[in-house]
Design a protein around this motif. Sequence first.
Motif, PDB file in Angstrom:
ATOM      1  N   HIS A  29      41.629  21.442  42.892  1.00 24.27           N
ATOM      2  CA  HIS A  29      41.518  21.455  41.437  1.00 24.27           C
ATOM      3  C   HIS A  29      42.868  21.684  40.764  1.00 24.27           C
ATOM      4  CE1 HIS A  29      37.159  21.200  41.651  1.00 24.27           C
ATOM      5  NE2 HIS A  29      37.253  22.019  42.681  1.00 24.27           N
ATOM      6  N   GLY A  30      43.926  21.291  41.472  1.00 26.04           N
ATOM      7  CA  GLY A  30      45.253  21.317  40.876  1.00 26.04           C
ATOM      8  C   GLY A  30      45.910  22.668  40.843  1.00 26.04           C
ATOM      9  N   LEU A  31      45.334  23.632  41.532  1.00 29.79           N
ATOM     10  CA  LEU A  31      45.891  24.976  41.575  1.00 29.79           C
ATOM     11  C   LEU A  31      46.619  25.119  42.908  1.00 29.79           C
ATOM     12  CD1 LEU A  31      42.682  26.710  40.220  1.00 29.79           C
ATOM     13  CD2 LEU A  31      44.742  26.181  38.921  1.00 29.79           C
ATOM     14  N   VAL A  32      47.845  24.580  42.979  1.00 30.62           N
ATOM     15  CA  VAL A  32      48.553  24.416  44.241  1.00 30.62           C
ATOM     16  C   VAL A  32      49.496  25.598  44.479  1.00 30.62           C
ATOM     17  CG1 VAL A  32      50.048  22.922  45.606  1.00 30.62           C
ATOM     18  CG2 VAL A  32      48.415  21.928  43.981  1.00 30.62           C
ATOM     19  N   GLY A  45      45.016  37.815  40.123  1.00 30.43           N
ATOM     20  CA  GLY A  45      45.578  37.815  38.778  1.00 30.43           C
ATOM     21  C   GLY A  45      44.636  37.322  37.707  1.00 30.43           C
ATOM     22  N   GLY A  46      43.423  36.973  38.077  1.00 27.51           N
ATOM     23  CA  GLY A  46      42.441  36.596  37.070  1.00 27.51           C
ATOM     24  C   GLY A  46      42.580  35.176  36.566  1.00 27.51           C
ATOM     25  N   PHE A  47      43.311  34.310  37.277  1.00 26.19           N
ATOM     26  CA  PHE A  47      43.426  32.901  36.898  1.00 26.19           C
ATOM     27  C   PHE A  47      43.989  32.721  35.491  1.00 26.19           C
ATOM     28  CE2 PHE A  47      40.314  32.994  40.269  1.00 26.19           C
ATOM     29  CZ  PHE A  47      40.694  31.923  41.059  1.00 26.19           C
ATOM     30  N   GLU A  48      44.881  33.610  35.088  1.00 28.93           N
ATOM     31  CA  GLU A  48      45.429  33.533  33.736  1.00 28.93           C
ATOM     32  C   GLU A  48      46.241  32.262  33.499  1.00 28.93           C
ATOM     33  OE1 GLU A  48      45.013  35.635  30.846  1.00 28.93           O
ATOM     34  OE2 GLU A  48      43.311  35.816  32.188  1.00 28.93           O
ATOM     35  N   GLY A  49      46.839  31.717  34.561  1.00 28.28           N
ATOM     36  CA  GLY A  49      47.664  30.524  34.373  1.00 28.28           C
ATOM     37  C   GLY A  49      46.911  29.218  34.522  1.00 28.28           C
ATOM     38  N   ALA A  50      45.616  29.280  34.792  1.00 27.28           N
ATOM     39  CA  ALA A  50      44.838  28.066  35.037  1.00 27.28           C
ATOM     40  C   ALA A  50      44.325  27.469  33.734  1.00 27.28           C
ATOM     41  CB  ALA A  50      43.665  28.371  35.963  1.00 27.28           C
ATOM     42  N   ALA A  51      44.307  26.131  33.671  1.00 25.67           N
ATOM     43  CA  ALA A  51      43.758  25.438  32.509  1.00 25.67           C
ATOM     44  C   ALA A  51      42.235  25.524  32.528  1.00 25.67           C
ATOM     45  CB  ALA A  51      44.202  23.981  32.509  1.00 25.67           C
ATOM     46  N   ASN A  52      41.642  25.430  31.345  1.00 24.89           N
ATOM     47  CA  ASN A  52      40.190  25.514  31.239  1.00 24.89           C
ATOM     48  C   ASN A  52      39.502  24.419  32.058  1.00 24.89           C
ATOM     49  OD1 ASN A  52      38.141  27.139  29.907  1.00 24.89           O
ATOM     50  ND2 ASN A  52      37.541  25.260  28.860  1.00 24.89           N
ATOM     51  N   GLU A  53      40.066  23.196  32.055  1.00 22.26           N
ATOM     52  CA  GLU A  53      39.464  22.087  32.790  1.00 22.26           C
ATOM     53  C   GLU A  53      39.505  22.358  34.293  1.00 22.26           C
ATOM     54  OE1 GLU A  53      41.953  21.828  30.637  1.00 22.26           O
ATOM     55  OE2 GLU A  53      40.849  21.073  28.889  1.00 22.26           O
TER      56      GLU A  53
END
Length: 260
Positions: A29-32, A45-53
């Motif tokens: 899902h693009g979280l490389v 870290g709570g996925f703070e840097g991840a986009a909503n999509e």
Amino acid sequence: MFSVRTKLSLGQFLELQEPHILCILLQKHGLVFPSEYDALIFSRGGFEGAANEQLRGLIDEIVRTRGDLRNQVNPRYRFDERWDDIRHCLELDGYRLDNGGLVPIEPILEGTVPIEDDLTREIRASGLAETEEIIRLLASSGDAFSRVPPDYNGCLTNARVALETLGKGIARIRCERHRGNFDDRIWGQVLAFLRVSGLVTEEEERGIAGVYGFVSPGAHRPLGLSEEETARLGRSLAVSMCYFLIKRHNGGAKLQRKSA
């Protein structure tokens, strides 16, 4: 968008998986990440840097492959407890989990920050002496909803007390600059002072009183709603009313400083 609470719950849920499974799942899902260890750090870290999509796609896959992911975890109850937690967190964000993935329970405004995250920031910027207590009560309300088994009465009680504490704190500050007085043991007097001091209109006062009554002990469950749905709705209304009050308070404070 997903709240900080939901992102942290998602991180706790995914940490149950072996690092190599987690790393592949995130990469899809693009979280490389350059290593499995970094993937674990990211989830904490709570996925703070991840986009909503990206998060939506990730959660959709988790729902579709729940059985396989559950088989990777021993003992199984650890998976089930974390699953219940993230399910309840998503419900507070306005989503329901089913076999096809995420389903909005109510209209979702894409790209907007969850109101509870905005509320926390506004409360911290308010200068109220009760800031930490209000934030604690709101967190306790969400925790009670997500608990296994859930404590719906605790959810509504903490939300009601948070609204009451916020209203009283604002009234005490305004009492220093406006004529009038009130007994802070009586919620009706607090609301009346907020109106006569110019913070809210008569119609807004009735709206706040209505929400307070809805989440108070002894309020009847709305026809057609389960206890869980009633708790989620009541908490959502209380959080929204807290946001309305703190925005009105903060806005008025800024206007006064500007004109001074």
